[in-house]
Write an enzyme that holds these catalytic residues in place. Structure first.
Site, mmCIF file in Angstrom:
data_model
loop_
_atom_site.group_PDB
_atom_site.id
_atom_site.type_symbol
_atom_site.label_atom_id
_atom_site.label_comp_id
_atom_site.label_asym_id
_atom_site.label_seq_id
_atom_site.Cartn_x
_atom_site.Cartn_y
_atom_site.Cartn_z
ATOM 1 C CE LYS A 54 -3.982 -2.131 2.301
ATOM 2 N NZ LYS A 54 -4.985 -1.948 3.382
ATOM 3 C CD GLU A 67 -8.872 -9.263 -3.324
ATOM 4 O OE1 GLU A 67 -7.704 -9.605 -3.025
ATOM 5 O OE2 GLU A 67 -9.712 -8.917 -2.477
#
Ligand code: CMP
Length: 140
Positions: free
Chosen positions: A11, A128
């Site tokens: 992230k 995903e």
């Protein structure tokens, strides 16, 4: 045990901290192989689409803002029981509750900025992975 693939995201907080390599090293030294990888800056539509299952949650707006606040690294990890193994290596969603030695415990400070995402089931892994990669971009 079965060979699985799972999606991981490094992230924006971890990219800003310059610890992409340290996180990859955790995966590699624990038997997971990188089967695909790219760095990208998510658009708002991509972040909202990826996290659509959370759209009714109170944290959704903050989550999307954070995920588009800087580049991320999206990768497919492959290996024996890769989905569970990756979740074990990441540790609990809230870094304060994560076991010592896990990525979130070592590298993250808060539940909002928790360094990594990992698929939580084989169904989410399939969705995903397909969200970010086409079949030709995956090795083996
Ligand atoms: P991730 O595994 O990427 O999935 C959804 C993200 O929402 C989660 O990591 C957290 O970073 C973020 N989040 C913020 N608040 C919460 C919460 N209360 N419960 C679960 N996830 C949260």
């Amino acid at each position: 045990m079965s060979i699985q693939k799972t999606l991981s995201i490094i992230k924006p907080d971890a990219v800003r901290k310059n610890i992409i390599g340290q996180i990859l090293s955790k995966f590699e030294s624990n038997g997971l192989k990188v089967a695909a990888m790219k760095m990208k800056h998510l658009t708002q539509a991509e972040a909202e689409g990826f996290y659509a299952e959370h759209k009714e949650r109170g944290f959704f707006g903050d989550l999307v803002r954070f995920m588009i606040s800087g580049p991320v690294v999206v990768l497919v990890l492959a290996g024996n029981d890769a989905i569970l193994k990756n979740r074990e290596l990441m540790g609990a969603t809230d870094p304060k509750k994560a076991e010592p030695g896990t990525i979130r415990r070592e590298f993250a400070e808060s539940i909002d900025e928790n360094a990594v995402h990992g698929s939580d089931s084989s169904q989410s892994a399939e969705r995903e992975i397909a969200f970010f990669f086409n079949a030709a971009e995956l090795v083996n």
